[in-house]
Design a protein around this motif. Structure first.
Motif, PDB file in Angstrom:
ATOM      1  N   THR A 167     -29.182  -5.623 -22.798  1.00 42.21           N
ATOM      2  CA  THR A 167     -28.812  -6.810 -22.041  1.00 42.21           C
ATOM      3  C   THR A 167     -29.789  -7.052 -20.897  1.00 42.21           C
ATOM      4  O   THR A 167     -30.219  -6.105 -20.228  1.00 42.21           O
ATOM      5  CB  THR A 167     -27.389  -6.692 -21.477  1.00 42.21           C
ATOM      6  N   TYR A 199     -30.217  -9.565 -17.425  1.00 41.71           N
ATOM      7  CA  TYR A 199     -29.410 -10.348 -16.500  1.00 41.71           C
ATOM      8  C   TYR A 199     -30.286 -11.266 -15.648  1.00 41.71           C
ATOM      9  O   TYR A 199     -31.456 -10.968 -15.389  1.00 41.71           O
ATOM     10  CB  TYR A 199     -28.622  -9.425 -15.576  1.00 41.71           C
ATOM     11  N   THR A 252     -27.101 -21.339 -22.130  1.00 35.67           N
ATOM     12  CA  THR A 252     -25.843 -21.436 -21.409  1.00 35.67           C
ATOM     13  C   THR A 252     -26.042 -22.433 -20.271  1.00 35.67           C
ATOM     14  O   THR A 252     -27.074 -22.437 -19.609  1.00 35.67           O
ATOM     15  CB  THR A 252     -25.389 -20.059 -20.879  1.00 35.67           C
ATOM     16  N   LEU A 272     -26.069 -14.645 -15.048  1.00 36.14           N
ATOM     17  CA  LEU A 272     -26.212 -14.887 -16.473  1.00 36.14           C
ATOM     18  C   LEU A 272     -26.530 -13.581 -17.179  1.00 36.14           C
ATOM     19  O   LEU A 272     -27.222 -12.719 -16.633  1.00 36.14           O
ATOM     20  CB  LEU A 272     -27.328 -15.905 -16.737  1.00 36.14           C
ATOM     21  N   SER A 273     -26.027 -13.469 -18.398  1.00 35.14           N
ATOM     22  CA  SER A 273     -26.318 -12.316 -19.231  1.00 35.14           C
ATOM     23  C   SER A 273     -26.969 -12.780 -20.530  1.00 35.14           C
ATOM     24  O   SER A 273     -26.642 -13.844 -21.047  1.00 35.14           O
ATOM     25  CB  SER A 273     -25.044 -11.542 -19.558  1.00 35.14           C
ATOM     26  N   CYS A 274     -27.843 -11.955 -21.036  1.00 38.57           N
ATOM     27  CA  CYS A 274     -28.485 -12.199 -22.326  1.00 38.57           C
ATOM     28  C   CYS A 274     -28.289 -10.932 -23.148  1.00 38.57           C
ATOM     29  O   CYS A 274     -28.949  -9.916 -22.899  1.00 38.57           O
ATOM     30  CB  CYS A 274     -29.959 -12.494 -22.124  1.00 38.57           C
ATOM     31  N   TYR A 287     -31.972 -20.501 -20.957  1.00 36.66           N
ATOM     32  CA  TYR A 287     -32.247 -19.791 -22.202  1.00 36.66           C
ATOM     33  C   TYR A 287     -32.929 -18.459 -21.909  1.00 36.66           C
ATOM     34  O   TYR A 287     -33.782 -18.388 -21.023  1.00 36.66           O
ATOM     35  CB  TYR A 287     -33.189 -20.596 -23.090  1.00 36.66           C
ATOM     36  N   VAL A 318     -27.849 -13.846 -27.215  1.00 28.41           N
ATOM     37  CA  VAL A 318     -26.700 -14.670 -26.859  1.00 28.41           C
ATOM     38  C   VAL A 318     -26.554 -14.675 -25.344  1.00 28.41           C
ATOM     39  O   VAL A 318     -26.328 -13.617 -24.735  1.00 28.41           O
ATOM     40  CB  VAL A 318     -25.406 -14.153 -27.514  1.00 28.41           C
ATOM     41  N   GLU A 319     -26.678 -15.862 -24.753  1.00 32.08           N
ATOM     42  CA  GLU A 319     -26.509 -16.002 -23.309  1.00 32.08           C
ATOM     43  C   GLU A 319     -25.041 -16.276 -22.959  1.00 32.08           C
ATOM     44  O   GLU A 319     -24.304 -16.874 -23.747  1.00 32.08           O
ATOM     45  CB  GLU A 319     -27.374 -17.157 -22.757  1.00 32.08           C
ATOM     46  N   SER A 320     -24.667 -15.863 -21.772  1.00 32.00           N
ATOM     47  CA  SER A 320     -23.329 -16.150 -21.254  1.00 32.00           C
ATOM     48  C   SER A 320     -23.392 -16.141 -19.741  1.00 32.00           C
ATOM     49  O   SER A 320     -24.396 -15.722 -19.151  1.00 32.00           O
ATOM     50  CB  SER A 320     -22.314 -15.122 -21.762  1.00 32.00           C
ATOM     51  N   GLY A 321     -22.300 -16.606 -19.126  1.00 33.34           N
ATOM     52  CA  GLY A 321     -22.196 -16.558 -17.671  1.00 33.34           C
ATOM     53  C   GLY A 321     -22.424 -17.874 -16.968  1.00 33.34           C
ATOM     54  O   GLY A 321     -22.295 -17.955 -15.742  1.00 33.34           O
TER      55      GLY A 321
END
Length: 126
Positions: free
Chosen positions: A78, A80, A120, A20-22, A95, A5-8
């Protein structure tokens, strides 16, 4: 099985930064190499950066070298992607993907990655 799950992502002005974080679920994620890819509007997906399963080595696309830094914290499952000096041409959906260690070195080969996140979006305004 690994889920990513990516975010940021978000909107940022040119010259700005994003991280970005994964985040991964699954007990074996720390044994996978991890790559970041991106897909700009109307273009194909391209490799951005990769990191070996234990963090011992990294690789970058020429277009981001010196501006982006990939890192990982296996204790947190995680990976980054620190993105600095962002440019409008960095606008894309980003991705993360997990690659079996047996494929080490084939960073830009999408078929060598077993698991993918949903992406993201990053928008860089000029």
């Amino acid at each position: 099985q690994v889920q990513l799950v990516e975010s940021g992502g978000g909107l940022v002005q040119a010259g700005g930064s994003l991280r970005l974080s994964c985040a991964a679920s699954g007990p074996t994620f720390s044994s996978y190499n991890t790559g970041w890819f991106r897909q700009a509007p109307g273009k194909g997906r391209e490799f951005v950066a990769g990191i070996i399963w234990n963090g011992a080595g990294t690789v970058y696309a020429d277009s981001v070298k010196g501006r982006f830094t990939i890192s990982r914290d296996n204790a947190k499952n995680t990976v980054y992607l620190q993105m600095n000096s962002l440019k409008p041409e960095d606008t894309a959906v980003y991705y993360c993907a997990a690659q079996n260690r047996a494929f080490g070195g084939r960073w830009s080969s999408e078929s060598s990655y077993a698991y993918w996140g949903q992406g993201t979006r990053v928008n860089v305004s000029s």
